[in-house]
Design a protein around this motif. Structure first.
Motif, short mmCIF file in Angstrom:
data_model
loop_
_atom_site.label_atom_id
_atom_site.label_comp_id
_atom_site.label_asym_id
_atom_site.label_seq_id
_atom_site.Cartn_x
_atom_site.Cartn_y
_atom_site.Cartn_z
N ASN A 97 35.21 22.15 51.71
CA ASN A 97 34.50 23.43 51.55
C ASN A 97 33.67 23.39 50.28
O ASN A 97 33.55 22.34 49.63
CB ASN A 97 35.47 24.61 51.56
N THR A 98 33.07 24.53 49.90
CA THR A 98 32.17 24.55 48.73
C THR A 98 32.62 25.61 47.72
O THR A 98 31.98 26.66 47.59
CB THR A 98 30.71 24.82 49.16
N PRO A 99 33.70 25.34 46.98
CA PRO A 99 34.13 26.29 45.95
C PRO A 99 33.26 26.18 44.71
O PRO A 99 32.29 25.42 44.69
CB PRO A 99 35.56 25.84 45.67
N ASP A 100 33.62 26.91 43.68
CA ASP A 100 32.96 26.85 42.37
C ASP A 100 31.52 27.34 42.39
O ASP A 100 31.16 28.26 41.67
CB ASP A 100 33.01 25.44 41.77
N VAL A 101 30.68 26.70 43.22
CA VAL A 101 29.25 27.00 43.19
C VAL A 101 28.94 28.44 43.58
O VAL A 101 27.93 29.01 43.17
CB VAL A 101 28.48 26.01 44.10
N GLY A 155 43.53 39.03 43.51
CA GLY A 155 43.11 37.65 43.68
C GLY A 155 42.37 37.19 42.44
O GLY A 155 41.19 37.48 42.27
N PHE A 156 43.08 36.50 41.54
CA PHE A 156 42.51 36.18 40.22
C PHE A 156 42.14 34.71 40.12
O PHE A 156 42.52 34.01 39.19
CB PHE A 156 43.48 36.59 39.12
N GLY A 157 41.39 34.26 41.14
CA GLY A 157 40.87 32.89 41.10
C GLY A 157 39.54 32.87 40.37
O GLY A 157 39.26 33.71 39.51
N ILE A 159 36.41 33.54 41.25
CA ILE A 159 35.53 34.70 41.39
C ILE A 159 36.14 35.92 40.72
O ILE A 159 35.45 36.67 40.02
CB ILE A 159 35.23 34.97 42.88
N GLY A 160 37.43 36.12 40.90
CA GLY A 160 38.09 37.25 40.26
C GLY A 160 37.94 37.22 38.75
O GLY A 160 37.67 38.25 38.11
N ARG A 161 38.08 36.03 38.16
CA ARG A 161 37.94 35.91 36.71
C ARG A 161 36.50 36.14 36.26
O ARG A 161 36.24 36.69 35.19
CB ARG A 161 38.44 34.55 36.24
N ALA A 162 35.53 35.71 37.10
CA ALA A 162 34.12 35.94 36.77
C ALA A 162 33.79 37.43 36.80
O ALA A 162 33.00 37.91 35.98
CB ALA A 162 33.22 35.17 37.73
N VAL A 163 34.38 38.15 37.74
CA VAL A 163 34.19 39.61 37.79
C VAL A 163 34.83 40.24 36.55
O VAL A 163 34.27 41.16 35.94
CB VAL A 163 34.80 40.20 39.07
N ARG A 296 22.46 28.70 47.33
CA ARG A 296 22.30 28.08 48.65
C ARG A 296 21.93 26.59 48.53
O ARG A 296 22.43 25.75 49.29
CB ARG A 296 21.24 28.82 49.44
N ILE A 297 21.05 26.26 47.60
CA ILE A 297 20.67 24.85 47.42
C ILE A 297 21.86 24.03 46.95
O ILE A 297 22.12 22.93 47.45
CB ILE A 297 19.49 24.73 46.42
N GLU A 298 22.60 24.56 45.97
CA GLU A 298 23.74 23.81 45.44
C GLU A 298 24.86 23.70 46.47
O GLU A 298 25.55 22.67 46.54
CB GLU A 298 24.25 24.48 44.16
N MET A 299 25.04 24.73 47.30
CA MET A 299 26.02 24.64 48.39
C MET A 299 25.65 23.52 49.36
O MET A 299 26.52 22.76 49.81
CB MET A 299 26.11 25.97 49.14
N ALA A 300 24.36 23.42 49.69
CA ALA A 300 23.90 22.37 50.60
C ALA A 300 24.15 20.99 49.99
O ALA A 300 24.62 20.07 50.67
CB ALA A 300 22.42 22.56 50.90
N ARG A 301 23.83 20.86 48.71
CA ARG A 301 24.03 19.57 48.04
C ARG A 301 25.51 19.19 48.02
O ARG A 301 25.88 18.05 48.32
CB ARG A 301 23.49 19.65 46.61
N MET A 302 26.36 20.16 47.68
CA MET A 302 27.79 19.90 47.61
C MET A 302 28.38 19.56 48.97
O MET A 302 29.15 18.59 49.12
CB MET A 302 28.51 21.13 47.03
#
Length: 332
Positions: A97-101, A155-157, A159-163, A296-302
Motif C-alpha cells: 500500500n502507500t502509507p506516509d505519503v 486512531g493516533f497513527g 495522520i492522527g498525529r499530523a492532525v 497523487r504523483i508521489e503515491m503513483a511513484r511509491m
C-alpha cells in the motif's frame, strides 16, 4: 539475451509522472480513464498479468480466479479493505500500500473540515450563493472557536498525529484513543494524552477519526458512542465511512445533540445518506483526503516502485501481506 518484461495493469488514470520507471521495466496496460473498468473487460485484461496497480479496484476470490499469474498487487492508497488479503495470502501474492505519503494531505483536509463546520464556512457560502441577500448582525451566523477546545483523536497513527500538530498550533488541547496506548513519556513530549474511548467521547469538543476499516472498527461510532459525546460537539471523519453508523449520526445531528459533522467518507460510498444532504450543519466532501497533485504523483511513484520490487524478487518497502503473513505493527 532478451528477457520478457512482466505484464502489469494500472486500473485507473493516475499521474504518469510517477510511473516512468514502471513503463521502462514492465509491459504496462494503462487504463487511461477515470471510469471503472467493466467487470467482464477487467477479467479479460487480468488473465495474463504478473502485477496489478490497483486504484480502488475490488480484488476478491472471483477476481483472483481470472488472474492465475498474478504475483504482486500494489494498492494505490493506504486503506486496503478493497483487497481480500486472506485470499491473496493463500495464493502467495504480495500486497503493498502507500502509507506516509498521504499523511499531510489527509490531515490538512481533516483540519479544514474542522474549521469549515465549526465556523459555518460552507453554510455561509451557500447563503450568499443561493438564498436571500445576507444582512449582517452581531448574533448572525455564530460559530465556535477552536482555540481552547479539546480535540479527541481516534486512531493516533501518522495522520492522527499530523492532525494533532495542526490542532495544537491553533491552541487546542489534544487527547487520543488507540488500541495500544503509547509510552507515557511520548505523551508528555507531544503534549497529547491517552484516554479510554468512553472518556474521549465525553471530554472532546471535536472528535476526528483516523482508523482503518476492519471488522473491529466497523460502526466503531454508533448510537451508543454518539450519545456519550458532549452536547454541541462536532464529529470529523476522513478515514472510512463504515466506521460511523450513518443513520445514528444523522439522528444525532437532527436532534441537535451534535452541533455538526465534517465528512469526507460515507458508509455506502458513493451513495450519501439523503438526510445528510439536507442538513445545514454538515460539511461534505467526495473522498478528497489525498487529492493534491503532489500526493497523487508521489503515491503513483511509491506504488510503482513497490510493484517493480515485488516483481523483481526484492522485498517491497510497504508490504501489507507477504505470502499470507500480515505486516506486523499495522496500527490505526
Amino acid at each position: 539475451m532478451h528477457t520478457q518484461k512482466p505484464k502489469v495493469l494500472v486500473t485507473r488514470n493516475i499521474p504518469k509522472e510517477g510511473l516512468t520507471e514502471l513503463f521502462e521495466k514492465c509491459e504496462v496496460d494503462y487504463h487511461d480513464s477515470n471510469e471503472v473498468i467493466p467487470k467482464e473487460e477487467l477479467y479479460e485484461r487480468v488473465k495474463d498479468i504478473d502485477g496489478l496497480l490497483a486504484v480502488f479496484t475490488k480484488v476478491n476470490e472471483e477476481f483472483l480466479s481470472h488472474a492465475p499469474k498474478l504475483r504482486v498487487i500494489s494498492n494505490y492508497g493506504v486503506g486496503y479493505d478493497n483487497i481480500d488479503v486472506a485470499a491473496t495470502g493463500r495464493r502467495g501474492i504480495i500486497v503493498t500500500n502507500t502509507p506516509d505519503v498521504v499523511t499531510e494531505a489527509t490531515a490538512e483536509l481533516a483540519f479544514g473540515l474542522m474549521l469549515a463546520v465549526t465556523r459555518r464556512i460552507a453554510e455561509a457560502d451557500r447563503i450568499l450563493r443561493f438564498k436571500k441577500p445576507y444582512r449582517w448582525g452581531p448574533m448572525a451566523m455564530l460559530g465556535t472557536e477552536l482555540v481552547g477546545k479539546t480535540l479527541g483523536i481516534i486512531g493516533f497513527g501518522r495522520i492522527g498525529r499530523a492532525v494533532a500538530r495542526r490542532a495544537q498550533a491553533s491552541g487546542m488541547k489534544v487527547i487520543y484513543f488507540q488500541r495500544n496506548p503509547r509510552d507515557m513519556s511520548r505523551d508528555l513530549e507531544d503534549n497529547c494524552y491517552y484516554r479510554s474511548l468512553d472518556a474521549l467521547l465525553s471530554e472532546s469538543d471535536v472528535i476526528s477519526i483516523h482508523v482503518p476499516l476492519t471488522e473491529e472498527t466497523r460502526h466503531l461510532i454508533g448510537e451508543n458512542e454518539l450519545s456519550k459525546m458532549k452536547k454541541g460537539s462536532y464529529l470529523i471523519n476522513t478515514s472510512r465511512g463504515p466506521v460511523v453508523d450513518e443513520e445514528a449520526l444523522v439522528k444525532a445531528l437532527e436532534s441537535g445533540h451534535l452541533a455538526g459533522a465534517g465528512l469526507d467518507v460515507f458508509e455506502r460510498e458513493p451513495k450519501i445518506h439523503p438526510r445528510l444532504l439536507e442538513l445545514e450543519n454538515t460539511v461534505l466532501t467526495p473522498h478528497i483526503g489525498t487529492s493534491t497533485i503532489e500526493t497523487r504523483i508521489e503515491m503513483a511513484r511509491m506504488a510503482a516502485q513497490d510493484l517493480i520490487d515485488g516483481l523483481e524478487g526484492k522485498h517491497p518497502r510497504h508490504i501489507v501481506v507477504f505470502f499470507g503473513e500480515k505486516k506486523k505493527g499495522v496500527s490505526s
